[in-house]
Design a protein around this motif. Sequence first.
Motif, short mmCIF file in Angstrom:
data_model
loop_
_atom_site.label_atom_id
_atom_site.label_comp_id
_atom_site.label_asym_id
_atom_site.label_seq_id
_atom_site.Cartn_x
_atom_site.Cartn_y
_atom_site.Cartn_z
N ILE A 111 8.01 -17.48 -28.29
CA ILE A 111 9.37 -18.67 -28.38
C ILE A 111 10.36 -18.08 -27.79
O ILE A 111 11.42 -19.17 -27.08
N ARG A 112 11.03 -16.60 -27.78
CA ARG A 112 12.36 -15.99 -27.06
C ARG A 112 12.48 -16.81 -25.89
O ARG A 112 13.42 -17.26 -25.73
N PRO A 113 11.93 -16.99 -24.63
CA PRO A 113 12.37 -17.57 -23.53
C PRO A 113 12.55 -18.99 -23.34
O PRO A 113 13.32 -19.33 -22.78
N ARG A 114 11.94 -19.58 -24.28
CA ARG A 114 12.54 -20.78 -25.04
C ARG A 114 14.01 -21.22 -25.38
O ARG A 114 15.15 -21.93 -25.72
N TRP A 115 14.90 -19.61 -26.12
CA TRP A 115 16.13 -19.76 -26.53
C TRP A 115 16.94 -19.63 -25.28
O TRP A 115 17.98 -19.96 -26.02
N ARG A 127 21.49 -29.73 -32.20
CA ARG A 127 20.17 -30.07 -31.55
C ARG A 127 19.93 -28.49 -31.16
O ARG A 127 20.66 -27.42 -31.58
N GLN A 128 17.94 -28.81 -31.26
CA GLN A 128 17.45 -27.38 -31.05
C GLN A 128 16.55 -27.15 -29.58
O GLN A 128 16.80 -28.36 -29.49
N VAL A 129 16.23 -25.95 -30.03
CA VAL A 129 14.80 -26.24 -28.84
C VAL A 129 13.87 -27.46 -28.26
O VAL A 129 12.86 -27.05 -29.82
N PRO A 130 13.46 -28.13 -27.75
CA PRO A 130 13.48 -27.76 -26.98
C PRO A 130 14.66 -29.13 -25.92
O PRO A 130 15.01 -29.04 -24.54
N ALA A 155 22.17 -21.65 -26.46
CA ALA A 155 23.37 -21.67 -26.30
C ALA A 155 24.15 -22.97 -26.78
O ALA A 155 25.20 -23.71 -27.41
N GLY A 156 23.53 -24.53 -26.36
CA GLY A 156 23.78 -25.78 -26.61
C GLY A 156 23.77 -25.62 -28.58
O GLY A 156 24.59 -26.38 -28.91
N SER A 157 23.40 -24.92 -29.55
CA SER A 157 22.75 -24.86 -30.81
C SER A 157 24.82 -24.48 -31.24
O SER A 157 24.78 -24.95 -32.43
N VAL A 158 25.26 -22.88 -29.93
CA VAL A 158 25.59 -22.76 -31.34
C VAL A 158 26.87 -23.43 -30.11
O VAL A 158 27.94 -23.40 -30.60
N GLN A 159 26.57 -24.15 -29.47
CA GLN A 159 28.46 -25.23 -28.75
C GLN A 159 28.02 -26.04 -30.51
O GLN A 159 29.43 -26.78 -30.83
#
Length: 324
Positions: A222-226, A128-131, A136-140
């Motif tokens: 894009i960084r704030p979306r990370w 899974r990726q932004v948005p 943290a979800g990608s790492v999970q």
Amino acid sequence: MRTNAVIWHDRSSKIALIILWVARILFKPLLSLWPSNDFGIALLGRLSWLVDKLTRPPRAVHVTQTELGGVPGERIISPKPVDDPLEAATILYFHGGGFIFCGPSTHRQLCVQLALDSGAPVYSMDYRQVPAVPIAGSVQDAMNAYVALLEVAEDPTRIVVGGDSAGGYLAAKVAEIAARRGIQRPAAVIGYSPLLNLDLETHDPAYMAKDAYLPIKALGKIRPRWFAGEEAIEGEMNPVDADPSLFPPMFMCAAEYELTRPDVEIMTERLASAGRSVETHLWRGQIHAWPVLARAIPEAMELIGSSTRFARRVVTAVDDDKSA
């Protein structure tokens, strides 16, 4: 096995130089203007769908849909019998794309070549990726896939985790978190232009502006979306800041001028100073994450081959330690 090497490559093919200048003249200005809202990200997300529709299934390998720990992906198997230490190994791969786009289809040729060079099954994950989720979800998702692979891999001590750019970040995080959790660590990490630092603005802006097609200002948008939401990234936010002893042998590369090179060099130095095994290739005349262009440029094929040879040496060293 202990390897502490930085290898420079000065030679660049004509096709690589053409791609470099096309990226600099066409793609970099386009990415600089690309909207960072949900609409712009959704358009980029269609790239994987487009590539999947326009490309033919590879004939040299067997590709099937799969899932690991609830994370979908592709399993790529080379039919060519290989009688070497990587025969019982497994490669877990995470694609790049700035945590906002790309997928297994955009990185299929790279993963096909990894399967052909190694003879090992390659799992290419569609995390899974932004948005949908922040980093943290990608790492999970990456950790869920790795933990599940430990249960199904032919030999869980021979899992090689790899990735390019943002996927290289996830590969490094898997190694770090596995060590922190006290579970089986990957045998090795392969990072093609890995993103090891989410704070890229800390580096010399004059150098960062020289990247062939990645505009540092666009990444700033894009960084704030990370980091949207309150979920924290497990472990260190930046792998380059983690304890070097947490990492297995690492293979990395970077182009002469690209955003990820400063931290690749810092990571290489820290690993080497801590006595860890690391091999890093720096290459002139290339673009960010050029191994994704497997079969299109000879430098991509050469580097993929170097990375699988590194993994082969690592696995051989582990076998020697077991028998000692």
